[in-house]
Design a protein around this motif. Structure first.
Motif, PDB file in Angstrom:
ATOM      1  N   TYR A 134       4.504  -4.384   8.433  1.00  8.98           N
ATOM      2  CA  TYR A 134       5.020  -4.109   9.954  1.00  8.98           C
ATOM      3  C   TYR A 134       6.656  -4.318   9.698  1.00  8.98           C
ATOM      4  O   TYR A 134       7.065  -3.634  10.701  1.00  8.98           O
ATOM      5  CB  TYR A 134       4.192  -4.684  10.880  1.00  8.98           C
ATOM      6  N   ARG A 185       1.338   0.274  16.481  1.00  3.83           N
ATOM      7  CA  ARG A 185       2.420  -0.140  16.152  1.00  3.83           C
ATOM      8  C   ARG A 185       3.104   0.457  15.016  1.00  3.83           C
ATOM      9  O   ARG A 185       4.404   0.938  15.096  1.00  3.83           O
ATOM     10  CB  ARG A 185       2.307  -1.517  15.441  1.00  3.83           C
ATOM     11  N   HIS A 239       2.631   1.396  10.638  1.00  4.30           N
ATOM     12  CA  HIS A 239       3.058   0.564   9.547  1.00  4.30           C
ATOM     13  C   HIS A 239       2.981   1.437   8.111  1.00  4.30           C
ATOM     14  O   HIS A 239       2.662   2.401   8.107  1.00  4.30           O
ATOM     15  CB  HIS A 239       1.919  -0.685   9.375  1.00  4.30           C
ATOM     16  N   HIS A 249      -0.775  -4.351   5.324  1.00  2.00           N
ATOM     17  CA  HIS A 249       0.057  -4.002   6.204  1.00  2.00           C
ATOM     18  C   HIS A 249       1.356  -4.436   6.095  1.00  2.00           C
ATOM     19  O   HIS A 249       1.656  -5.673   6.098  1.00  2.00           O
ATOM     20  CB  HIS A 249      -0.500  -4.117   7.676  1.00  2.00           C
TER      21      HIS A 249
END
Ligand code: F6R
Ligand code: ZN
Length: 187
Positions: A161, A87, A89, A159
């Motif tokens: 995101y 993904r 981050h 994190h």
């Protein structure tokens, strides 16, 4: 006082497998990566249960000053022409950096700072990547085997995101059997 003797955890440098349990394990499947790949229709038609990556972490203390150690195993594959990737981050504590060590497979580490400046580093067995603070990071598997990388980062980095919900500025795709980067078109 007499020193105590304790057996350290062991990682197999060829596969990234940790020998010791307990491990913390997180599996990310295609179903978890909504909005991550450009080809939305390709993503919808793919098997949602397909595993894209596993992260295994040593179960070590958290808190200020502590370090986390984990291995990401990113599987080969594509959605449309875009390679499987994490993904990606920023760290919640933006100034916190991280170190990645390539263990097996081949791919790219995509780095993008808060001004949107981007660079790519090849990842391969033995590669060392110093990820500075204030820099978002994403692994991309451009090969045909599992890409495994070991990471060490501050346990209080966290994190973020959401800051990248709009995505990275460039995508890594296969075109004419070659790895190409493509600028993301807005709108
Ligand atoms: C930790 C770190 C890696 C990633 C892992 C999965 O700070 O950078 O352990 O967390 O590669 O990627 P994300 O977290 O982006 O899904
Ligand atoms: Zn990170």
């Amino acid at each position: 006082m007499k020193p105590t003797f304790s057996q350290p955890p062991h990682v197999d440098w060829l596969t990234g497998a940790f020998s010791r349990t307990p491990l913390l394990r997180k599996t990310t499947r295609l179903a978890d990566l909504s909005g991550v790949f450009a080809d939305v229709s390709g993503w919808r038609h793919a098997d949602p249960q397909q595993v894209v990556y596993d992260v295994e972490m040593l179960d070590t203390p958290s808190g200020s000053g502590e370090l986390f150690t984990g291995v990401t195993h990113l599987y080969p594959g594509k959605v449309g022409d875009e390679y499987f990737m994490t993904r990606g981050h920023f760290h919640a504590l933006r100034e916190q950096g991280e170190v990645y060590f390539g263990l097996r497979g081949s791919g790219l580490l995509l780095l993008q700072d808060e001004q949107g400046e981007m660079r790519l580093e090849p990842v391969f067995a033995g590669s060392v990547h110093i990820i500075p603070g204030f820099t978002a990071h994403r692994l991309i598997n451009t090969g045909t085997e599992i890409l495994s990388a070991l990471a060490v980062w501050s346990s209080n980095a966290g994190h973020d995101y959401a800051a990248l919900a709009g995505g990275f500025a460039w995508r890594v795709v296969e075109e004419d059997h070659q790895v190409q980067i493509r600028e993301v078109q807005n709108g």
